[in-house]
Design a protein around this motif. Structure first.
Motif, PDB file in Angstrom:
ATOM      1  N   UNK A 196      -7.603   4.634  -4.909  1.00 36.96           N
ATOM      2  CA  UNK A 196      -7.576   3.515  -4.178  1.00 36.96           C
ATOM      3  C   UNK A 196      -6.830   3.547  -2.973  1.00 36.96           C
ATOM      4  N   UNK A 197      -7.507   2.851  -1.808  1.00 37.77           N
ATOM      5  CA  UNK A 197      -6.992   2.961  -0.472  1.00 37.77           C
ATOM      6  C   UNK A 197      -6.021   1.898  -0.498  1.00 37.77           C
ATOM      7  N   UNK A 198      -4.824   2.060   0.470  1.00 39.44           N
ATOM      8  CA  UNK A 198      -3.636   1.258   0.479  1.00 39.44           C
ATOM      9  C   UNK A 198      -3.916   0.005   1.231  1.00 39.44           C
ATOM     10  N   UNK A 199      -3.649  -0.955   0.787  1.00 41.06           N
ATOM     11  CA  UNK A 199      -3.991  -2.156   1.417  1.00 41.06           C
ATOM     12  C   UNK A 199      -3.124  -2.602   2.464  1.00 41.06           C
ATOM     13  N   UNK A 200      -3.629  -3.371   3.348  1.00 45.59           N
ATOM     14  CA  UNK A 200      -2.796  -4.042   4.700  1.00 45.59           C
ATOM     15  C   UNK A 200      -1.394  -4.343   4.290  1.00 45.59           C
ATOM     16  N   UNK A 201      -1.426  -5.364   3.018  1.00 46.70           N
ATOM     17  CA  UNK A 201      -0.197  -5.724   2.803  1.00 46.70           C
ATOM     18  C   UNK A 201       0.695  -4.962   2.065  1.00 46.70           C
ATOM     19  N   UNK A 202       0.250  -3.872   1.673  1.00 52.85           N
ATOM     20  CA  UNK A 202       1.166  -2.803   0.998  1.00 52.85           C
ATOM     21  C   UNK A 202       1.915  -1.797   2.151  1.00 52.85           C
ATOM     22  N   UNK A 203       1.218  -1.501   3.225  1.00 56.11           N
ATOM     23  CA  UNK A 203       1.939  -0.690   4.062  1.00 56.11           C
ATOM     24  C   UNK A 203       3.297  -1.123   4.493  1.00 56.11           C
ATOM     25  N   UNK A 204       3.795  -2.217   4.862  1.00 54.93           N
ATOM     26  CA  UNK A 204       5.072  -2.447   4.811  1.00 54.93           C
ATOM     27  C   UNK A 204       5.997  -1.622   4.091  1.00 54.93           C
ATOM     28  N   UNK A 205       5.783  -2.043   2.782  1.00 51.18           N
ATOM     29  CA  UNK A 205       6.357  -1.559   1.558  1.00 51.18           C
ATOM     30  C   UNK A 205       6.476   0.223   1.633  1.00 51.18           C
ATOM     31  N   UNK A 206       5.275   0.826   2.002  1.00 46.10           N
ATOM     32  CA  UNK A 206       5.162   2.222   1.930  1.00 46.10           C
ATOM     33  C   UNK A 206       6.118   2.796   3.137  1.00 46.10           C
ATOM     34  N   UNK A 207       5.979   1.923   4.451  1.00 42.93           N
ATOM     35  CA  UNK A 207       6.819   2.539   5.413  1.00 42.93           C
ATOM     36  C   UNK A 207       8.166   2.520   5.016  1.00 42.93           C
ATOM     37  N   UNK A 208       8.772   1.496   4.210  1.00 45.08           N
ATOM     38  CA  UNK A 208      10.272   1.432   3.724  1.00 45.08           C
ATOM     39  C   UNK A 208      10.304   2.663   2.930  1.00 45.08           C
ATOM     40  N   UNK A 209       9.485   3.094   2.142  1.00 44.09           N
ATOM     41  CA  UNK A 209       9.696   4.071   1.210  1.00 44.09           C
ATOM     42  C   UNK A 209       9.683   5.571   2.083  1.00 44.09           C
ATOM     43  N   UNK A 210       8.738   5.471   2.911  1.00 41.40           N
ATOM     44  CA  UNK A 210       8.717   6.795   3.750  1.00 41.40           C
ATOM     45  C   UNK A 210       9.918   6.888   4.532  1.00 41.40           C
ATOM     46  N   UNK A 211      10.514   5.833   4.994  1.00 45.63           N
ATOM     47  CA  UNK A 211      11.973   5.853   5.770  1.00 45.63           C
ATOM     48  C   UNK A 211      13.092   6.538   4.946  1.00 45.63           C
ATOM     49  N   UNK A 212      12.929   5.851   3.559  1.00 42.88           N
ATOM     50  CA  UNK A 212      13.893   6.396   2.920  1.00 42.88           C
ATOM     51  C   UNK A 212      13.853   7.814   2.492  1.00 42.88           C
ATOM     52  N   UNK A 213      12.804   8.358   2.418  1.00 44.37           N
ATOM     53  CA  UNK A 213      12.236   9.762   2.031  1.00 44.37           C
ATOM     54  C   UNK A 213      12.637  10.753   3.395  1.00 44.37           C
ATOM     55  N   UNK A 214      12.500  10.295   4.723  1.00 47.13           N
ATOM     56  CA  UNK A 214      12.664  10.927   5.578  1.00 47.13           C
ATOM     57  C   UNK A 214      14.141  10.778   6.251  1.00 47.13           C
ATOM     58  N   UNK A 215      15.009  10.238   5.757  1.00 42.28           N
ATOM     59  CA  UNK A 215      16.361   9.892   5.925  1.00 42.28           C
ATOM     60  C   UNK A 215      16.902  11.331   5.709  1.00 42.28           C
ATOM     61  N   UNK A 216      16.350  12.085   4.737  1.00 41.92           N
ATOM     62  CA  UNK A 216      16.787  13.515   4.347  1.00 41.92           C
ATOM     63  C   UNK A 216      16.687  14.511   5.635  1.00 41.92           C
ATOM     64  N   UNK A 217      17.956  14.980   6.130  1.00 46.41           N
ATOM     65  CA  UNK A 217      17.862  16.094   7.110  1.00 46.41           C
ATOM     66  C   UNK A 217      17.053  17.328   6.573  1.00 46.41           C
ATOM     67  N   UNK A 218      16.985  17.592   5.397  1.00 46.67           N
ATOM     68  CA  UNK A 218      16.537  18.823   4.762  1.00 46.67           C
ATOM     69  C   UNK A 218      15.742  18.442   3.764  1.00 46.67           C
ATOM     70  N   UNK A 219      14.404  18.992   3.540  1.00 49.42           N
ATOM     71  CA  UNK A 219      13.291  18.390   2.635  1.00 49.42           C
ATOM     72  C   UNK A 219      12.730  19.864   2.265  1.00 49.42           C
ATOM     73  N   UNK A 220      12.060  19.506   1.084  1.00 45.27           N
ATOM     74  CA  UNK A 220      11.208  20.762   0.502  1.00 45.27           C
ATOM     75  C   UNK A 220      10.037  21.250   1.682  1.00 45.27           C
TER      76      UNK A 220
END
Length: 316
Positions: A196-220
């Protein structure tokens, strides 16, 4: 209630959300992001400031910026660079420079970050050097510093978790395919619908979650690169015209937009900065003001060291 408080309420010990409940949560997150901006809040195990560092980087595919390059000692030439090129270049650079780490559950992720505030109207620059130690699996007390404010971080309670994940064992389970990563974060821990493609109204939430993910200085391995690739597909963000200097580098600025004008997520202030030659991510610069005052400042922040250590206060 804002979107970060909603994330703090996530309880991995609760029954899985139904499709209706998950849709309702998405709607509340989006509505919260359209609300007027509030004072900074503490986000679970780390303040909002750190969450914003690397993740809110969605970039418009149509925006371009002209940068000057040195053509082997000849006169500088110009090259038109799209936002997609910058983000995908950052993804490639992250993959090339990532550290092959496999921390043990009993270890800690160490991060050293510099934050500077320069008053818009002139005056002395304030500077903080923050060091933090985060438990790999959440079973040990961590220690964080934000703008010089230091505090111990309690261990995870039984069944407690976060979304996006912060435990290394859970981070390793996230897909490194950009499209699948977007769907996994979007569907909030439920079974992701990859088709399922990500809808335009879902992208703000996805960006918030990616922000939380990328806050880590070290990732797998491969996960940071996948996150930058995922952000390159997000609509609505611009490349800053011209060039800027940041921590000794000539940089390209990326300004993200996650909401319409007139909302707290409007086009403005925050810039993600990438090296103009390598597209390596350098750090964040944003303009902000102290609530209820006329004091405005430009704030820069960037990571200068990170690694895996065996105990709190140990450095790589």
């Amino acid at each position: 209630m804002n979107e970060i408080e909603l994330l703090r309420e996530w309880d991995a010990d609760a029954p899985p959300l139904s499709d209706t409940a998950r849709a309702r949560a998405r709607a509340r997150l989006y509505q919260a992001m359209r609300a007027p901006a509030a004072a900074p809040v503490v986000v679970g195990r780390r303040p909002l400031l750190r969450i914003a560092v690397a993740g809110a980087a969605a970039v418009a595919v149509t925006a371009t910026v002209v940068v000057a390059q040195d053509a082997g000692g000849n006169a500088p030439r110009t090259q038109t660079v799209s936002a997609t090129t910058v983000l995908r270049g950052a993804a490639a650079e992250a993959l090339r420079t990532e550290k092959p780490l496999a921390p043990r559950d009993d270890q800690f992720i160490y991060t050293k970050e510099v934050i500077e505030r320069r008053p818009v109207s002139g005056g002395p620059v304030k500077k903080w050097v923050d060091e933090s130690w985060s438990s790999v699996d959440g079973s040990k007390k961590g220690y964080v510093s934000e703008l010089g404010h230091k505090q111990w971080v309690p261990v995870y309670q039984p069944g407690q978790s976060t979304w996006p994940p912060s435990k290394w064992s859970e981070l390793k389970e996230l897909p490194t395919d950009p499209g699948k990563l977007t769907a996994t974060l979007r569907d909030m821990g439920g079974k992701p619908d990859y088709g399922r493609p990500t809808r335009a109204d879902e992208w703000p939430m996805v960006q918030i979650f990616l922000s939380g993910l990328l806050r880590h200085s070290v990732l797998p391995k491969g996960l940071r690169s996948a996150a930058f690739e995922a952000l390159a597909a997000a609509p609505g963000v611009k490349v800053l015209p011209g060039r800027t200097e940041f921590n000794g580098h000539t940089a390209i600025g990326v300004r993200y937009i996650v909401g319409p004008p007139g909302t707290s997520a409007k086009d403005g202030g925050r810039l993600l900065l990438f090296d103009a030659k390598t597209y390596r991510y350098l750090g964040l610069r944003e303009r902000a003001a102290e609530k209820g005052t006329a004091y405005a400042y430009d704030q820069s922040q960037y990571i200068v060291a990170d690694g895996v250590v065996d105990r709190v206060f140990q450095r790589p």
